[in-house]
Design a protein around this motif. Structure first.
Motif, short mmCIF file in Angstrom:
data_model
loop_
_atom_site.label_atom_id
_atom_site.label_comp_id
_atom_site.label_asym_id
_atom_site.label_seq_id
_atom_site.Cartn_x
_atom_site.Cartn_y
_atom_site.Cartn_z
N THR A 114 7.34 11.11 -14.17
CA THR A 114 6.24 10.38 -14.78
C THR A 114 6.89 9.33 -15.67
O THR A 114 7.28 9.60 -16.80
CB THR A 114 5.32 11.31 -15.59
N THR A 138 5.23 5.49 -11.97
CA THR A 138 5.19 6.64 -11.07
C THR A 138 4.71 7.86 -11.84
O THR A 138 4.90 7.94 -13.06
CB THR A 138 6.57 6.92 -10.45
N ARG A 139 4.11 8.80 -11.11
CA ARG A 139 3.57 9.99 -11.77
C ARG A 139 3.98 11.24 -11.01
O ARG A 139 3.92 11.27 -9.77
CB ARG A 139 2.05 9.92 -11.87
N GLN A 142 2.34 12.88 -7.78
CA GLN A 142 1.66 11.83 -7.02
C GLN A 142 2.65 10.95 -6.28
O GLN A 142 2.38 10.52 -5.16
CB GLN A 142 0.82 10.97 -7.97
N HIS A 143 3.82 10.71 -6.89
CA HIS A 143 4.82 9.85 -6.28
C HIS A 143 6.14 10.59 -6.14
O HIS A 143 6.45 11.47 -6.95
CB HIS A 143 5.04 8.59 -7.13
#
Length: 443
Positions: A114, A138-139, A142-143
């Motif tokens: 993150t 970016t998290r 999720q990524h």
């Protein structure tokens, strides 16, 4: 990538005493008036005594550095809100075609993806810097990418590209807008150009790409392994920004099937000369390029390194960076000490006894210099001016029992262990293994 891995008790509270110490992930630029500015990760950003906001140092000679405060007043709001960061990491500063300066900084917390890369803009490296918000974010969950360790390169058409990434899914590049410095396509996370296997925790980060107008190639520098103990710098080249980047032996930097230590040509790792300081875990480098006194381009690798005697102590070093006859980068075994200090008092024969380092790509252990007699070219006598040379190291230095042939550069340096100017060399053998050495004093 870095963290506040030393405590406030281990770091002097007065930054004016630091010099080149207590800096991670450095980049250096030169202003029009000749002043050099170093930007680096906030050390001990959680300490009440150490300010956050990208640490800045200045120099007139690339040797002595003076702390000049922070570029920003802490972590900008959007980056702090996204990542929860208390300090900023790994700033990259570059002059934009508009004439302004762009700073790409990273905000994250150790071990998390993150993360966010933000942009600040100024008319001078001295500031004031104005935050322009997030560029890549970016998290976790999720990524797969990790938005840290930014570096900008202008391609052969003058278009800017952002290189970023680390552990998780590796190093990526994406095109930026020529005017704003934001991604050409909003939300674009780019193309992967380097990655490592899960068996080594994907340990690659701190990437930097240098474009070489001389041959049209792009040179990728990246740091492997642990920033605390085993950092080492690897290189690979490509014909375009998006790769594929291949090492000396032709291995692609995205290859997950080859043994992890076999990919990337290792040009610098932990080492110690006889009587000298043990340097541990050099890495996260950038490259300072400028015109030298003769008008030709000269390059310096800018990186941080730890003291083997006390790994909590770390500092910034600059090293001369050369390219051998085949166009591969080779790095001085001696930190830069200034032009005058590295000038030999008289021309000297290359033949003689040398302290030699061999950077085994399969080992992250400290390399201890070994004596080699002789190292010789074709009866070469050098005044320290960099010269391309085929060097031959006699004896079983690589364990094979055969002499080692190197595509090398011979140049003047400062022997820090003995306090004198000396000849040094750096080169690569036919197996893609990097060697460096410094000539011993003639009795």
């Amino acid at each position: 990538m870095t963290t506040a891995d030393i405590t406030a008790a281990e770091t002097p509270a007065d930054p004016s005493t630091w010099g080149s110490k207590h800096a991670h992930d450095p980049t250096v630029v030169r202003d029009d008036d000749g002043t050099y500015y170093m930007f680096s990760t906030d050390s001990v950003a959680n300490s009440e005594n150490i300010p956050a906001g990208v640490h800045v140092r200045t120099s007139t000679d690339l040797v002595s550095w003076t702390y000049a405060g922070t570029a920003l007043d802490g972590v900008p709001g959007p980056a702090a809100e996204w990542a929860g960061a208390k300090g900023l990491w790994a700033p990259d500063v570059v002059r934009w075609p508009t004439g302004h300066w762009h700073m790409y900084y990273s905000a994250s917390t150790f071990g998390s993806n993150t993360s966010a890369i933000g942009l600040a803009v100024a008319s001078s490296p001295s500031g004031p810097w104005q935050d322009r918000g997030l560029v890549v974010a970016t998290r976790s969950g999720q990524h797969s990418q990790n938005a840290i360790d930014a570096a900008v390169t202008f391609d052969s058409d003058g278009a800017p590209w952002l290189t970023y990434g680390s552990f998780f899914s590796g190093i990526h590049v994406l095109p930026l807008d020529r005017t704003s410095g934001q991604p050409q396509v909003e939300g674009d996370l780019g193309t992967v150009i380097a990655r490592r296997a899960k068996s080594v925790e994907g340990a690659v980060e701190g990437a930097f790409i240098l474009r070489r107008p001389e041959d049209g190639r792009y040179v990728l520098f990246a740091s492997y392994d642990s920033l605390f103990s085993s950092y080492n710098v690897r290189v690979a080249v490509a014909d375009s920004m998006t790769g594929p980047y291949r090492d000396f032996r032709g291995n692609a930097m995205t290859d997950l099937d080859a043994p992890p230590a076999s990919v990337g040509t290792k040009v610098l790792g932990s080492y110690q000369f006889d009587g000298g300081t043990g340097w541990l875990a050099p890495g996260h480098n950038s490259v300072l390029s400028q015109d030298g006194p003769d008008g030709r381009p000269e390059h310096f690798m800018v990186h941080h390194v730890r003291l083997a005697a006390d790994p909590t102590e770390h500092e910034v070093q600059l090293r001369r960076l050369f390219f051998n006859a085949a166009g591969w980068p080779v790095v001085s075994p001696q930190p830069f000490a200034g032009r005058e200090a590295e000038t030999l008092p008289a021309p000297e024969a290359v033949a003689g006894t040398w302290q030699v380092l061999r950077f085994d790509p399969y080992s992250t252990d400290m390399v201890h210099a070994a004596s080699a007699e002789p190292v010789c070219g074709v009866s070469l006598v050098s005044d320290g001016t960099p010269v391309l040379e085929r060097l031959r190291i006699a004896g079983p230095q690589d364990g094979s029992g055969e002499a080692v042939e190197l595509d090398a550069v011979v140049f003047g340096s400062w022997d820090w262990a003995h306090g004198r100017p000396a000849l040094s060399f750096s080169g690569i053998d036919r197996h893609g293994v990097a060697w460096s050495g410094t000539k011993c004093e003639t009795s």
